[in-house]
Design a protein around this motif. Structure first.
Motif, PDB file in Angstrom:
ATOM      1  N   GLN A 139     -14.542  75.666   7.276  1.00 38.21           N
ATOM      2  CA  GLN A 139     -15.394  74.719   7.985  1.00 38.21           C
ATOM      3  C   GLN A 139     -16.643  74.406   7.165  1.00 38.21           C
ATOM      4  OE1 GLN A 139     -16.201  75.946  11.997  1.00 38.21           O
ATOM      5  NE2 GLN A 139     -17.077  73.994  12.582  1.00 38.21           N
ATOM      6  N   ASP A 142     -15.676  72.038   4.463  1.00 34.88           N
ATOM      7  CA  ASP A 142     -15.499  70.700   5.030  1.00 34.88           C
ATOM      8  C   ASP A 142     -16.843  69.992   5.174  1.00 34.88           C
ATOM      9  OD1 ASP A 142     -12.806  70.988   5.191  1.00 34.88           O
ATOM     10  OD2 ASP A 142     -12.733  71.354   7.351  1.00 34.88           O
ATOM     11  N   ARG A 151     -13.750  64.432   8.376  1.00 32.52           N
ATOM     12  CA  ARG A 151     -13.818  65.640   9.206  1.00 32.52           C
ATOM     13  C   ARG A 151     -13.260  65.364  10.601  1.00 32.52           C
ATOM     14  NH1 ARG A 151     -19.156  66.121   6.872  1.00 32.52           N
ATOM     15  NH2 ARG A 151     -20.211  65.895   8.880  1.00 32.52           N
ATOM     16  N   ARG A 155      -9.987  67.178  12.442  1.00 35.83           N
ATOM     17  CA  ARG A 155     -10.019  67.831  13.757  1.00 35.83           C
ATOM     18  C   ARG A 155      -8.999  67.208  14.706  1.00 35.83           C
ATOM     19  NH1 ARG A 155     -11.778  72.454  12.225  1.00 35.83           N
ATOM     20  NH2 ARG A 155     -14.017  72.583  11.792  1.00 35.83           N
ATOM     21  N   THR A 186     -17.666  68.978  14.261  1.00 31.61           N
ATOM     22  CA  THR A 186     -17.568  68.407  12.914  1.00 31.61           C
ATOM     23  C   THR A 186     -18.903  68.401  12.181  1.00 31.61           C
ATOM     24  OG1 THR A 186     -17.865  66.183  13.852  1.00 31.61           O
ATOM     25  CG2 THR A 186     -15.607  66.926  13.486  1.00 31.61           C
TER      26      THR A 186
END
Length: 225
Positions: A139, A142, A151, A155, A186
């Motif tokens: 994460q 990302d 992102r 998801r 995100t």
């Protein structure tokens, strides 16, 4: 229909033998939580563990300025609170039911005895903890390397895979997710997420309604993510 399958770690309850599962249930009690009900608060004393039998929860923390950061949406089979129970540390995050949740709650001393009496359990628990730490690392990568739309696409693919209901034109995400929650998951603002969803709708890759998203073109999202 595009292939949405990914390799997932085996969930805690599914990994138990029949004898282990019976012993775990004997040490716990059934609990139910309604949508929006907080199960654990970040910073609480470790009161025990919770294994989700059905439903889905949100794991979140409070960041700088009181902003919510969403870490994930565990579903049936997952074990929660194990690290706090084994290490005697305060709860690291807040856990909130996002659907009707049925679970097995086991107090810390009982869970510790369960682990001591079943040698297979400790490695299984630590494997799950390691997987969560790896997910947190991914994460962070990302957030550092992908833009908001990428992102969001990632998801949505994840939710289509883990909380998706196939239909004639695509996959409907059954999790009632708000734009604020998607933004918190995100690392984005609500406005940025709204723009990304608008772009994905314009491309014909998703369809949205109130707290509902359907993935129409998983290959498009996958290429972006």
């Amino acid at each position: 229909m595009p292939d949405l399958e990914h390799e997932h770690p085996v969930q805690f309850l599914s990994a138990l033998t029949a004898e282990e599962l019976a012993a775990f249930r004997e040490r716990g009690r059934a609990r139910r939580f309604g949508p929006g009900e907080v199960i654990f608060h970040e910073g609480d004393d470790p009161g025990g563990v919770l294994a989700i039998v059905s439903g889905r929860v949100k794991i979140s923390m409070i960041g700088v300025g009181g902003r919510e950061v969403v870490l994930g949406f565990p579903a049936a089979g997952e074990l929660l609170g194990e690290l706090a129970a084994l290490a005697g540390r305060p709860r690291a995050a807040t856990v909130t039911a996002v659907e009707q949740v049925e679970a097995i709650a086991v107090r810390t001393p009982e869970f510790q005895r369960f682990v001591a009496e079943h040698p297979r359990i400790a490695p299984l628990v630590f494997e799950r903890v390691a997987e969560r730490l790896a997910q947190a690392d991914r994460q962070l990568v990302d957030f550092a390397t992908r833009d908001v739309t990428a992102r969001v696409a990632g998801r949505l693919l994840e939710l289509a895979d883990t909380a998706g209901e196939p239909g004639p034109n695509g996959v409907r995400i059954t999790l009632p997710l708000t734009q604020d929650e998607l933004a918190a998951w995100t690392g984005s603002s609500r406005e940025a997420v709204a723009r990304s969803l608008h772009l994905l709708r314009e491309l014909g890759w998703i369809e949205t309604a109130r707290r509902q998203i359907s993935v129409l073109n998983a290959d498009g999202l996958r290429g972006l993510a």
